[in-house]
Design a protein around this motif. Sequence first.
Motif, PDB file in Angstrom:
ATOM      1  N   ALA A 181      41.825 -59.060   0.034  1.00 46.11           N
ATOM      2  CA  ALA A 181      40.286 -58.552   0.929  1.00 46.11           C
ATOM      3  C   ALA A 181      40.436 -59.962   1.571  1.00 46.11           C
ATOM      4  O   ALA A 181      40.864 -60.696   1.836  1.00 46.11           O
ATOM      5  N   THR A 182      40.008 -59.858   2.486  1.00 48.10           N
ATOM      6  CA  THR A 182      39.782 -60.281   3.776  1.00 48.10           C
ATOM      7  C   THR A 182      38.482 -60.495   4.249  1.00 48.10           C
ATOM      8  O   THR A 182      37.483 -59.666   3.773  1.00 48.10           O
ATOM      9  N   THR A 183      37.755 -61.785   4.168  1.00 48.09           N
ATOM     10  CA  THR A 183      36.483 -63.067   4.573  1.00 48.09           C
ATOM     11  C   THR A 183      36.166 -62.229   5.969  1.00 48.09           C
ATOM     12  O   THR A 183      36.994 -62.036   6.549  1.00 48.09           O
ATOM     13  N   ASP A 184      34.840 -62.336   5.791  1.00 47.79           N
ATOM     14  CA  ASP A 184      34.578 -62.592   7.773  1.00 47.79           C
ATOM     15  C   ASP A 184      35.044 -63.565   8.758  1.00 47.79           C
ATOM     16  O   ASP A 184      35.204 -63.114   9.655  1.00 47.79           O
ATOM     17  N   ASP A 185      35.477 -64.365   8.173  1.00 52.34           N
ATOM     18  CA  ASP A 185      36.282 -65.167   8.920  1.00 52.34           C
ATOM     19  C   ASP A 185      37.982 -65.359   8.690  1.00 52.34           C
ATOM     20  O   ASP A 185      38.650 -65.948   9.873  1.00 52.34           O
ATOM     21  N   GLY A 186      38.594 -64.177   8.868  1.00 51.45           N
ATOM     22  CA  GLY A 186      40.174 -64.127   8.427  1.00 51.45           C
ATOM     23  C   GLY A 186      40.616 -64.403   6.885  1.00 51.45           C
ATOM     24  O   GLY A 186      41.697 -63.742   7.474  1.00 51.45           O
ATOM     25  N   THR A 187      39.682 -65.310   6.807  1.00 49.15           N
ATOM     26  CA  THR A 187      40.328 -65.725   5.377  1.00 49.15           C
ATOM     27  C   THR A 187      40.869 -64.492   4.098  1.00 49.15           C
ATOM     28  O   THR A 187      40.263 -63.630   3.567  1.00 49.15           O
ATOM     29  N   LEU A 188      41.942 -64.814   3.819  1.00 46.77           N
ATOM     30  CA  LEU A 188      42.488 -63.906   3.026  1.00 46.77           C
ATOM     31  C   LEU A 188      42.205 -64.615   1.463  1.00 46.77           C
ATOM     32  O   LEU A 188      43.036 -65.344   1.070  1.00 46.77           O
ATOM     33  N   LYS A 189      41.741 -63.708   0.389  1.00 45.13           N
ATOM     34  CA  LYS A 189      41.704 -63.876  -1.377  1.00 45.13           C
ATOM     35  C   LYS A 189      41.587 -62.948  -2.225  1.00 45.13           C
ATOM     36  O   LYS A 189      41.287 -61.702  -1.268  1.00 45.13           O
ATOM     37  N   ILE A 190      42.218 -63.454  -3.310  1.00 43.10           N
ATOM     38  CA  ILE A 190      42.327 -62.463  -3.939  1.00 43.10           C
ATOM     39  C   ILE A 190      40.764 -62.204  -4.996  1.00 43.10           C
ATOM     40  O   ILE A 190      40.391 -63.282  -5.834  1.00 43.10           O
ATOM     41  N   VAL A 191      41.143 -61.000  -4.865  1.00 49.90           N
ATOM     42  CA  VAL A 191      39.207 -60.805  -6.015  1.00 49.90           C
ATOM     43  C   VAL A 191      39.265 -59.230  -6.744  1.00 49.90           C
ATOM     44  O   VAL A 191      40.682 -58.297  -6.718  1.00 49.90           O
ATOM     45  N   PHE A 221      58.441 -55.418  -8.052  1.00 52.36           N
ATOM     46  CA  PHE A 221      56.569 -56.130  -8.418  1.00 52.36           C
ATOM     47  C   PHE A 221      56.586 -57.565  -7.681  1.00 52.36           C
ATOM     48  O   PHE A 221      56.040 -58.538  -7.315  1.00 52.36           O
ATOM     49  N   ALA A 222      57.730 -57.760  -7.083  1.00 57.30           N
ATOM     50  CA  ALA A 222      57.869 -58.961  -6.121  1.00 57.30           C
ATOM     51  C   ALA A 222      56.901 -58.440  -4.631  1.00 57.30           C
ATOM     52  O   ALA A 222      55.772 -59.731  -4.771  1.00 57.30           O
ATOM     53  N   ASN A 223      56.140 -57.469  -4.736  1.00 54.79           N
ATOM     54  CA  ASN A 223      54.842 -57.321  -3.297  1.00 54.79           C
ATOM     55  C   ASN A 223      53.714 -58.250  -4.211  1.00 54.79           C
ATOM     56  O   ASN A 223      52.625 -58.556  -3.403  1.00 54.79           O
ATOM     57  N   ASN A 224      53.543 -57.883  -5.459  1.00 59.04           N
ATOM     58  CA  ASN A 224      52.289 -58.120  -6.088  1.00 59.04           C
ATOM     59  C   ASN A 224      52.210 -59.487  -6.978  1.00 59.04           C
ATOM     60  O   ASN A 224      51.585 -59.698  -7.575  1.00 59.04           O
ATOM     61  N   ARG A 225      53.106 -60.291  -7.111  1.00 61.36           N
ATOM     62  CA  ARG A 225      52.882 -61.246  -8.323  1.00 61.36           C
ATOM     63  C   ARG A 225      52.526 -62.621  -7.792  1.00 61.36           C
ATOM     64  O   ARG A 225      51.894 -62.959  -9.037  1.00 61.36           O
ATOM     65  N   ASN A 226      51.653 -62.693  -6.781  1.00 54.61           N
ATOM     66  CA  ASN A 226      51.114 -63.325  -6.493  1.00 54.61           C
ATOM     67  C   ASN A 226      49.544 -62.959  -7.210  1.00 54.61           C
ATOM     68  O   ASN A 226      48.706 -63.976  -7.376  1.00 54.61           O
ATOM     69  N   ILE A 227      49.364 -62.089  -6.935  1.00 50.78           N
ATOM     70  CA  ILE A 227      47.789 -60.990  -7.630  1.00 50.78           C
ATOM     71  C   ILE A 227      47.636 -61.046  -8.577  1.00 50.78           C
ATOM     72  O   ILE A 227      47.175 -61.181  -9.709  1.00 50.78           O
TER      73      ILE A 227
END
Length: 299
Positions: free
Chosen positions: A273-283, A43-49
């Motif tokens: 996911a990765t945005t065009d400017d390299g930012t990581l976000k949860i989608v 679970f630890a790998n996905n806990r932030n998601i």
Amino acid sequence: MFSAKKQLDKTYKQAHRVPFDDSSKIILFSDCHRGDNSFADDFANNRNIYFHALKHYYNEGFSYCELGDGDELWENLSFESLLNAHKNVYLLMKQFHEEGRLHMIWGNHDMVYRNPNYVKKYLSTYFDPKIGEDVELFCDIKYHEGIVLQHSETGQELFLCHGHQADWWNYLFWKWSRFLVRILWKPLNVMGIADPTSPAKNYKELIKVERRTKKWIVENNNLLTIAGHTHRPRFPEPGDIAFFNDGSCVHPRSITGLEIEHGKISLIKWQIATTDDGTLKIVRVLLEGPTPLIDYKTE
């Protein structure tokens, strides 16, 4: 002699009944396998998601149904180690519980929760070192083997269970399985060797469990059934066998679940996911649906 039909019949007949309607919003996750944040904690790998997704559903007014194996109590000896590793998750679940929006089902990996005395002893309170005393956690929480969501207008029933009722080894011999996992498979899991008794990691067992479950659904007038256990998402088309599976929260780099909203059901995935400017976000990604639940109703 073990019979998947008898176990599923019993679970359905004794299920806790919860009314819902087209205004209800429900998120179903299972197989989180929350651990102690060690190398063996899947679970630890996905806990932030997971935390981000659950926070979204809390803010949007959803109820949370957890369909078993939420806590990994085969690899870990106590709930306390899980709480210390993922306290933010449990405190968020506490908010759902306090507002009557938390519905819990036990699976084979947290089968100890079928004992109300165990649940009361270990989940009601926890020790807060900041104030030096016990504080409330999940007071008066009830775990169920099955839940039936019943639509207050159409009468349609949605049967929720973990799914190990169709898995004789993990239902009858769960204590033996737990022993093997703790002694043998936990250290091997760290090295990347999978437990062959788990249907999530053994394709032949997975197919057998699904086949037994689908047979029971057909025999019960195609009763819409939602389970976990195998970790394999399922989203049938109307007219097919109404067997849904919400997947798991321990997929590599993503979690899957089922949403019920506006009288419709959807299979969703949350991932980074990765945005065009390299930012990581949860989608949130829609995989299947939304499909009206009434389309699965049989007379």
